[in-house]
Write a protein that holds these residues in place. Structure first.
Motif, PDB file in Angstrom:
ATOM      1  N   LEU A  61       0.733  -1.021  -0.066  1.00 15.07           N
ATOM      2  CA  LEU A  61       0.159   0.029  -0.118  1.00 15.07           C
ATOM      3  C   LEU A  61       0.810   1.268   0.181  1.00 15.07           C
ATOM      4  O   LEU A  61       1.909   1.447   1.123  1.00 15.07           O
ATOM      5  CB  LEU A  61      -0.745   0.003   1.379  1.00 15.07           C
ATOM      6  N   ASP A  62       0.666   1.893  -1.040  1.00 16.72           N
ATOM      7  CA  ASP A  62       1.529   3.189  -0.961  1.00 16.72           C
ATOM      8  C   ASP A  62       0.896   4.428  -0.337  1.00 16.72           C
ATOM      9  O   ASP A  62      -0.369   4.804   0.027  1.00 16.72           O
ATOM     10  CB  ASP A  62       1.988   3.627  -2.418  1.00 16.72           C
ATOM     11  N   SER A  63       1.632   5.436   0.131  1.00 11.21           N
ATOM     12  CA  SER A  63       1.198   6.386   1.010  1.00 11.21           C
ATOM     13  C   SER A  63       0.493   7.377   0.187  1.00 11.21           C
ATOM     14  O   SER A  63       0.734   7.658  -1.103  1.00 11.21           O
ATOM     15  CB  SER A  63       2.463   7.435   1.434  1.00 11.21           C
ATOM     16  N   GLY A  64      -0.818   7.929   0.647  1.00 13.12           N
ATOM     17  CA  GLY A  64      -1.584   8.664   0.042  1.00 13.12           C
ATOM     18  C   GLY A  64      -2.475   8.130  -0.900  1.00 13.12           C
ATOM     19  O   GLY A  64      -3.036   8.969  -1.823  1.00 13.12           O
ATOM     20  N   ARG A  65      -2.799   6.752  -0.877  1.00 13.64           N
ATOM     21  CA  ARG A  65      -3.473   6.311  -1.889  1.00 13.64           C
ATOM     22  C   ARG A  65      -4.746   5.571  -1.058  1.00 13.64           C
ATOM     23  O   ARG A  65      -4.785   5.474   0.173  1.00 13.64           O
ATOM     24  CB  ARG A  65      -2.920   5.120  -2.649  1.00 13.64           C
ATOM     25  N   THR A  66      -5.742   5.419  -1.857  1.00 11.24           N
ATOM     26  CA  THR A  66      -7.115   4.561  -1.276  1.00 11.24           C
ATOM     27  C   THR A  66      -7.223   3.197  -2.133  1.00 11.24           C
ATOM     28  O   THR A  66      -7.012   3.313  -3.153  1.00 11.24           O
ATOM     29  CB  THR A  66      -8.238   5.414  -1.568  1.00 11.24           C
ATOM     30  N   TYR A  67      -7.582   2.403  -1.355  1.00  9.81           N
ATOM     31  CA  TYR A  67      -7.605   1.012  -1.785  1.00  9.81           C
ATOM     32  C   TYR A  67      -8.993   0.309  -1.514  1.00  9.81           C
ATOM     33  O   TYR A  67      -9.603   0.609  -0.339  1.00  9.81           O
ATOM     34  CB  TYR A  67      -6.728  -0.092  -1.456  1.00  9.81           C
ATOM     35  N   ARG A  68      -9.404  -0.712  -2.256  1.00 10.26           N
ATOM     36  CA  ARG A  68     -10.820  -1.281  -1.760  1.00 10.26           C
ATOM     37  C   ARG A  68     -10.251  -3.024  -1.732  1.00 10.26           C
ATOM     38  O   ARG A  68      -9.533  -3.527  -2.722  1.00 10.26           O
ATOM     39  CB  ARG A  68     -11.746  -1.101  -3.005  1.00 10.26           C
ATOM     40  N   LEU A 177     -14.214  -3.583   2.140  1.00  7.40           N
ATOM     41  CA  LEU A 177     -13.165  -2.890   2.981  1.00  7.40           C
ATOM     42  C   LEU A 177     -12.622  -1.828   2.075  1.00  7.40           C
ATOM     43  O   LEU A 177     -12.175  -1.974   1.039  1.00  7.40           O
ATOM     44  CB  LEU A 177     -11.941  -3.866   3.400  1.00  7.40           C
ATOM     45  N   GLU A 178     -12.661  -0.488   2.592  1.00 14.47           N
ATOM     46  CA  GLU A 178     -11.894   0.718   2.090  1.00 14.47           C
ATOM     47  C   GLU A 178     -10.615   0.837   2.978  1.00 14.47           C
ATOM     48  O   GLU A 178     -10.712   1.103   4.203  1.00 14.47           O
ATOM     49  CB  GLU A 178     -12.806   1.809   1.935  1.00 14.47           C
ATOM     50  N   LEU A 179      -9.699   0.985   2.477  1.00 10.91           N
ATOM     51  CA  LEU A 179      -8.344   1.185   3.016  1.00 10.91           C
ATOM     52  C   LEU A 179      -7.620   2.377   2.625  1.00 10.91           C
ATOM     53  O   LEU A 179      -7.656   2.706   1.309  1.00 10.91           O
ATOM     54  CB  LEU A 179      -7.211   0.028   2.893  1.00 10.91           C
ATOM     55  N   ALA A 180      -7.486   3.499   3.255  1.00  8.81           N
ATOM     56  CA  ALA A 180      -6.703   4.572   3.051  1.00  8.81           C
ATOM     57  C   ALA A 180      -5.253   5.033   3.771  1.00  8.81           C
ATOM     58  O   ALA A 180      -5.280   4.711   5.205  1.00  8.81           O
ATOM     59  CB  ALA A 180      -7.673   5.931   3.426  1.00  8.81           C
ATOM     60  N   THR A 181      -4.388   5.265   2.908  1.00  4.44           N
ATOM     61  CA  THR A 181      -3.044   5.672   3.725  1.00  4.44           C
ATOM     62  C   THR A 181      -2.611   7.005   3.652  1.00  4.44           C
ATOM     63  O   THR A 181      -3.061   7.718   2.846  1.00  4.44           O
ATOM     64  CB  THR A 181      -1.955   4.729   3.339  1.00  4.44           C
ATOM     65  N   PHE A 182      -1.942   7.497   4.900  1.00  2.00           N
ATOM     66  CA  PHE A 182      -1.514   8.841   5.071  1.00  2.00           C
ATOM     67  C   PHE A 182      -0.145   9.125   5.476  1.00  2.00           C
ATOM     68  O   PHE A 182       0.210   8.081   6.120  1.00  2.00           O
ATOM     69  CB  PHE A 182      -2.729   9.604   5.675  1.00  2.00           C
TER      70      PHE A 182
END
Length: 432
Positions: A61-68, A177-182
């Motif tokens: 998972l890369d920073s600043g991205r959103t995933y499902r 599931l929604e994943l968000a990275t910051f």
């Protein structure tokens, strides 16, 4: 030439949409049945990734991205992070069970960040609570580098673990599931390490302005921007709506939710309405709920402290979470049990939002937040508290125009002529 062709295509699309809306509305009576609860609005930019049961195959998972992704009934799922040794990393997981899922107060999710030696950097659990109504729930874990400890302090590979908690049955199914990275960069100078001073904990006077209609979005990505004011929406049982409130450094947020009377009495619905507040990385800070028996009821969030960097050294979630300025979220959920006692609705919900304090510039960071727009300095609040879009003639103008078309009650022919006129004028401005 390409712009003009795209412009005419857009004209045709708008005209067709308006014609269909008007034709469909021509034969619809004024009393329309309440719509089904709106499903969660996943980010349109989300990348679909698998959650796997082992770190060996964990997707990065890369920073600043959103995933499902998807969360199984009884298996932990893993994802991978590659982190530097100075930035704060945050990962939010929003679980979305089916609308008809049977859940208990203790059911929920847990999200953790671990280092390569399975040592926990942080972990958070979020449950459905007393209302026991299926809805999107969010938990956030983080990696905070520190010179005082070696665990989770250096650059390298880390893992995100998401799991379900509570009881499960043979009829349970996987949750979306929604994943968000910051990513929060370090400060240019040494960060303060002292706990924040005790702030005024008294509840501010409630706003008494007239309510303005503002329907919420279906998810974090589509949260509707509002500022200080009184906002009214109609919500159906089982529906969750999202609002985004810009809160700057030195400012604090306070909110109250009211559920209007139904005109008929019934047995009490426990947890009929849930109100929660989340910070820019979607971490839940506080929540409040109300019980309902047909008479109007209200509930309020506890006063939050002003936004300050040193809040992260506080001793409660609601203090620690007020650590950076940016987009804060108010989430309102109307319990599905309301339909059993009071019908399908919709029900009028009034949200009173206050943002006070003196906005400051905040500390100097050595780098950029990821994603930048979530943490950007709050924009100027325009008419009725709506945050204006940046620039002119862009997608924001088109969205606003479509909103006006969708909600207007003007006749079909008049609407089409008006829309074509606006687009023609916009095209001439762009061409010039």
């Amino acid at each position: 030439m390409g712009r003009r062709t795209a412009w005419w295509r857009a004209v045709c699309r708008v005209a067709v949409v308006v014609a269909v809306l008007c034709a469909a509305g021509a034969g619809v009576p004024s009393a329309v049945a309440a719509p089904a609860p709106i499903p969660y609005g996943f980010s349109p930019d989300a990348t679909t990734v698998p959650g796997v049961g082992s770190t060996a195959d964990a997707v990065r998972l890369d920073s600043g991205r959103t995933y499902r992704s998807s969360l199984p009934v009884s298996e932990d799922v893993y994802y991978r992070l590659e982190l530097d040794g100075t930035s704060h990393a945050y990962v939010s997981a929003t679980a979305v069970p089916p609308a008809d899922a049977a859940v208990s107060a203790s059911d929920g999710i847990r999200v953790s960040v671990q280092d390569a030696d399975s040592r926990s950097c942080s972990s958070e659990t979020e449950a459905f609570g007393g209302g026991s109504s299926a809805r999107p729930i969010t938990a956030v874990a983080m990696r905070e580098p520190s010179a005082e400890r070696t665990r989770c302090g250096g650059a390298g590979t880390y893992y995100v673990v998401v799991e379900r908690v509570g009881t499960t049955t043979v009829d349970d199914v996987a949750w979306d599931l929604e994943l968000a990275t910051f990513s929060e960069p370090p400060l240019e100078e040494a960060a303060p390490t002292g706990a924040p001073e005790t702030s005024d904990s008294a509840s501010p006077a409630p706003l008494t302005d007239d309510a303005v209609r503002r329907d919420g979005g279906a998810g974090f990505a589509s949260a509707v921007s509002v500022g200080q004011g009184v906002w009214r929406s109609d919500v159906t049982p089982g529906q969750t709506v999202f609002y985004q409130v810009p809160v700057g450094w030195g400012e604090r947020l306070y909110a109250t939710a009211e559920l209007a009377g139904s005109g008929e009495a019934s047995r009490l619905v426990v947890g009929a309405l849930e109100l929660s507040v989340h910070n820019p990385v979607r971490a839940p800070l506080d929540d409040a709920s109300l019980n309902y028996n047909g008479s109007q009821r209200s509930t309020s969030l506890d006063p939050l402290p002003p936004v300050a960097y040193e809040n992260r050294y506080g001793n409660t979630d609601r203090v620690e979470g007020m650590r950076f300025g940016g987009s804060y979220y108010l989430v309102v959920h109307l319990g599905a049990q309301m339909a059993e006692r009071f019908g399908e609705g919709p029900f009028a919900v009034t949200l009173r939002v206050r943002v006070d304090g003196s906005e400051g510039s905040g500390p100097a960071y050595d780098g950029r937040f990821q994603p930048q727009d979530v943490f950007a300095s709050p924009m100027g609040v325009g008419e009725r508290g709506v945050v204006p879009s940046s620039g002119g003639g862009g997608a924001g103008d088109d969205d606003a125009l479509m909103t006006v078309v969708a909600v207007s009650g003007i006749g079909g022919g008049t609407v089409i002529v008006a829309v074509l006129g606006v687009w023609t004028a916009a095209g001439r401005r762009r061409a010039s």
